[in-house]
Design a protein around this motif. Structure first.
Motif, PDB file in Angstrom:
ATOM      1  N   ALA A   5       2.444   8.234 -10.589  1.00 13.19           N
ATOM      2  CA  ALA A   5       1.226   7.746 -11.247  1.00 13.19           C
ATOM      3  C   ALA A   5       1.485   7.317 -12.683  1.00 13.19           C
ATOM      4  CB  ALA A   5       0.151   8.831 -11.199  1.00 13.19           C
ATOM      5  N   ARG A  38     -10.055  -0.636  -1.340  1.00  5.47           N
ATOM      6  CA  ARG A  38      -9.740  -0.025  -2.637  1.00  5.47           C
ATOM      7  C   ARG A  38      -8.367  -0.498  -3.094  1.00  5.47           C
ATOM      8  NH1 ARG A  38     -10.875   6.265  -3.148  1.00  5.47           N
ATOM      9  NH2 ARG A  38     -10.508   5.608  -5.306  1.00  5.47           N
ATOM     10  N   PRO A  39      -8.293  -1.710  -3.649  1.00 11.29           N
ATOM     11  CA  PRO A  39      -6.998  -2.257  -4.080  1.00 11.29           C
ATOM     12  C   PRO A  39      -6.321  -1.348  -5.102  1.00 11.29           C
ATOM     13  CG  PRO A  39      -8.700  -3.950  -4.089  1.00 11.29           C
ATOM     14  CD  PRO A  39      -9.400  -2.630  -3.900  1.00 11.29           C
ATOM     15  N   GLY A  40      -4.992  -1.345  -5.046  1.00 13.25           N
ATOM     16  CA  GLY A  40      -4.223  -0.514  -5.967  1.00 13.25           C
ATOM     17  C   GLY A  40      -3.609  -1.332  -7.091  1.00 13.25           C
ATOM     18  N   ARG A  41      -2.442  -0.894  -7.531  1.00 12.67           N
ATOM     19  CA  ARG A  41      -1.787  -1.524  -8.670  1.00 12.67           C
ATOM     20  C   ARG A  41      -1.077  -2.823  -8.302  1.00 12.67           C
ATOM     21  NH1 ARG A  41       1.550   3.755 -10.351  1.00 12.67           N
ATOM     22  NH2 ARG A  41       1.352   4.085  -8.091  1.00 12.67           N
ATOM     23  N   ALA A  60       0.824  -1.208   0.000  1.00 10.99           N
ATOM     24  CA  ALA A  60       0.000   0.000   0.000  1.00 10.99           C
ATOM     25  C   ALA A  60       0.854   1.253   0.000  1.00 10.99           C
ATOM     26  CB  ALA A  60      -0.928  -0.013   1.218  1.00 10.99           C
ATOM     27  N   SER A  80       3.253  -2.890 -11.237  1.00 13.11           N
ATOM     28  CA  SER A  80       2.367  -4.038 -11.054  1.00 13.11           C
ATOM     29  C   SER A  80       3.072  -5.020 -10.136  1.00 13.11           C
ATOM     30  CB  SER A  80       2.041  -4.705 -12.406  1.00 13.11           C
ATOM     31  OG  SER A  80       3.234  -5.215 -13.002  1.00 13.11           O
ATOM     32  N   ASP A 135       2.516   1.678  -3.483  1.00  8.51           N
ATOM     33  CA  ASP A 135       1.511   2.086  -4.457  1.00  8.51           C
ATOM     34  C   ASP A 135       1.172   3.570  -4.315  1.00  8.51           C
ATOM     35  OD1 ASP A 135      -0.315   1.842  -6.495  1.00  8.51           O
ATOM     36  OD2 ASP A 135      -1.839   0.855  -5.299  1.00  8.51           O
ATOM     37  N   ALA A 136       1.087   4.046  -3.074  1.00 10.59           N
ATOM     38  CA  ALA A 136       0.738   5.446  -2.837  1.00 10.59           C
ATOM     39  C   ALA A 136       1.864   6.399  -3.246  1.00 10.59           C
ATOM     40  CB  ALA A 136       0.396   5.652  -1.368  1.00 10.59           C
ATOM     41  N   TYR A 172      -6.647  -0.512   1.988  1.00 15.47           N
ATOM     42  CA  TYR A 172      -6.140  -1.088   0.745  1.00 15.47           C
ATOM     43  C   TYR A 172      -7.013  -2.262   0.317  1.00 15.47           C
ATOM     44  CZ  TYR A 172      -2.576  -1.899  -2.831  1.00 15.47           C
ATOM     45  OH  TYR A 172      -1.904  -2.009  -4.032  1.00 15.47           O
TER      46      TYR A 172
END
Length: 427
Positions: free
Chosen positions: A59, A81-84, A51, A64, A54-55, A78
Motif C-alpha cells: 500500500a 472500484r478501480p484501483g491504482r 487487479a 500507477s 493492485d491487490a 475492479y
C-alpha cells in the motif's frame, strides 16, 4: 462419472482456473524499486492482471499505470472500484480508435523514467490488436485492413504477429526501448504454441529475431496486399525491430505466470480425480481447424473401436492455436466451433464419444460463445431439424449450427487466455 457434458465442462473450468492471474501472479512479482513503479500492459487478461497486481502491491509503495484490454474484459469488481492502475477497453481482433488513443497515452507514461524506476509490463494474448500504434507513414485504417486480411488468410499466429510487429511503432521490443533507462519486468500469460515470448502479443518488451524480409515473405505467401508506405518500410528495412543483444534489453526480465500446458495438466488432474484416465496430446497443435478436428476424430474412433492407443474410458486433451481460412464472409464461428464441426462430421455419431472445444478467454473469435459440445447424437439431432452439417462447414457457419442445437458453451469472458482447449471423452 457425472453426465458427460458436465464432466467436460468441469475440465474446461479447471483449465481456465489454473490460468487466472489472481491465482498465479504473487510468486512472480518483483520487489518494489527505489523509485516508482509504472504498470503498462495489454491483452485479454490485462484487466485481471492489473487487479491482481493492485491487490498485492504494498500500500505504501508508489504504483500507477495503464493497461489495455478487450471490451467487456474488465473484472466486474475492479470495474466497480478501480484501483491504482487504469484499465482501458478497446477492440479485438481488429484494432480501433480507442486502442490507438490508449496506446499513445501509454507511451506518454514512459517519458521521464529513471534508472531507479521499475516498469511492470502485463502481457497476454490479444495484445497485438489492443496495443496499436502504426509505424511511421501508416494509418489505423492501414493496420485494420492488414489485420483483417491476416485473420482471413489462415496464417499461423507466429506469421501474423511477425507482420504485425514490423508494421507497429510499439511492438516487437519497441516498448522496452521506450522505457529506458528503467528496469522492465514482463509478466506474461502465454496463448501461443511453444510459449515464445516474442510471439505473445507480438512481444512489445522482448527482442525480436524476425526481420522485415520475413514479414514480406509472409505477405507474399498469403497473397496479402499492403499500402505502399508499408511495403516501402519493409523493403528498405526501416521497420526493423530491436534484435537479440540490443542494449535496450539489458537487465530486463520475463516471467511466464501461466501457460497452455499448465492448464491442460490441471484439466487432466480434474479428470483423474473423477476416476477417468487423462492423456495430453500436445499444447502446440496448429493447422486448419476442420482438419485438426478430423484428426482428433480419427484418434477417438481408434480408442472407441480398438482400445488403441489408449484404453477407454479416457479423456484426450489438447491445446494450441488452430486457424480458419474464411471462404464465406457471411458465416459465423471461430476456431473452436469449426474444429467441432469437422470433428462431428468425421465421427459420424460414433458411440460413446463426446467432445468439447472452447477458447479459454471465453470468446470464440468474435462471437458470444467460447465453443460448443459434440455428442454421439449431434448429427442425428441436426438432421431432425433439416440441418446439413457439411453445408454449415462450407459456409464457415459453425456457430449457427451449434446454436440451433443449443450446444454452445457460453461462459462469458474468463479474464485470462491460454488459447484453445479441447477434450475428447471416450466411454
Amino acid at each position: 462419472m457425472q453426465d458427460p457434458r458436465a464432466f467436460l465442462r468441469s475440465l474446461f473450468d479447471a483449465a481456465v482456473a489454473r490460468a487466472l492471474p489472481a491465482e498465479n501472479i504473487a510468486a512472480h512479482l518483483p520487489a518494489p524499486p527505489r523509485g516508482r513503479t509504472l504498470v503498462l500492459g495489454a491483452g485479454k487478461a490485462g484487466g485481471a492482471m492489473a487487479a491482481a497486481v493492485d491487490a498485492l502491491w504494498p500500500a505504501g509503495a508508489p504504483l500507477s499505470g495503464l493497461v489495455i484490454t478487450r471490451y467487456g474484459h474488465v473484472p466486474p469488481a475492479y470495474a466497480a472500484r478501480p484501483g491504482r492502475i487504469e484499465v482501458v477497453e478497446a477492440a479485438h481482433p481488429v484494432p480501433d480508435e480507442a486502442g490507438l488513443r490508449a496506446t499513445r497515452r501509454l507511451i506518454e507514461l514512459t517519458r521521464g523514467l529513471t534508472a531507479d524506476d521499475l516498469v511492470l509490463c502485463l502481457i497476454s494474448g490479444g495484445g497485438s490488436a489492443l496495443l496499436s500504434l502504426p509505424a511511421e507513414g501508416l494509418t489505423l485504417q492501414d493496420k485494420q485492413a492488414v489485420n483483417k486480411a491476416l485473420l482471413r488468410s489462415g496464417a499461423a499466429i507466429d506469421e501474423m504477429n511477425c507482420v504485425r510487429k514490423h508494421l507497429s511503432a510499439v511492438k516487437g521490443g519497441r516498448l522496452a526501448a521506450m522505457c529506458a533507462p528503467a528496469r522492465v519486468v514482463t509478466l506474461a500469460i502465454s496463448d501461443v504454441p511453444g510459449d515464445d515470448p516474442a510471439i505473445i502479443a507480438s512481444g512489445p518488451t522482448v527482442p525480436d529475431a524476425s526481420t522485415c524480409a520475413d514479414a514480406l515473405a509472409i505477405l507474399e505467401r498469403y497473397g496479402i496486399d499492403v499500402p505502399a508506405a508499408a511495403r516501402a518500410g519493409l523493403e528498405s528495412g526501416a521497420f526493423e525491430t530491436p534484435a537479440p543483444g540490443d542494449p535496450c534489453f539489458e537487465g530486463h526480465a520475463l516471467r511466464l505466470i501461466a501457460t497452455p500446458r499448465q492448464s491442460l495438466e490441471a484439466a487432466a488432474r480434474r479428470a483423474r480425480d473423477q476416476g477417468v484416465a487423462a492423456r495430453i496430446l500436445s499444447d502446440e497443435i496448429e493447422g486448419e481447424s476442420r482438419e485438426v478436428g478430423k484428426v482428433h476424430a480419427a484418434l477417438a474412433r481408434a480408442v472407441a473401436r480398438h482400445g488403441e492407443p489408449f484404453s477407454r474410458p479416457c479423456v484426450i486433451l489438447s491445446g494450441g492455436e488452430t486457424t480458419v481460412t474464411v471462404k464465406h464472409k457471411g458465416g459465423r464461428g471461430g476456431r473452436a466451433t469449426e474444429f467441432l464441426l469437422g470433428c462431428a462430421l468425421a465421427l459420424q455419431g460414433e458411440r460413446g464419444v463426446y467432445v468439447l472445444a472452447a477458447d479459454t478467454d471465453g470468446i470464440d473469435g468474435v462471437e458470444d460463445n467460447a465453443g460448443a459440445i459434440v455428442t454421439p447424437d449431434t448429427l442425428r439431432r441436426a438432421a431432425a431439424q433439416g440441418l446439413k452439417a457439411a453445408d454449415f462447414l462450407d459456409r464457415n457457419d459453425a456457430y449457427s449450427f451449434f446454436a440451433a442445437l443449443d450446444d454452445l458453451v457460453s461462459p462469458g469472458p474468463t479474464f485470462t487466455n491460454v488459447n484453445d482447449f479441447r477434450a475428447l471423452l471416450v466411454l
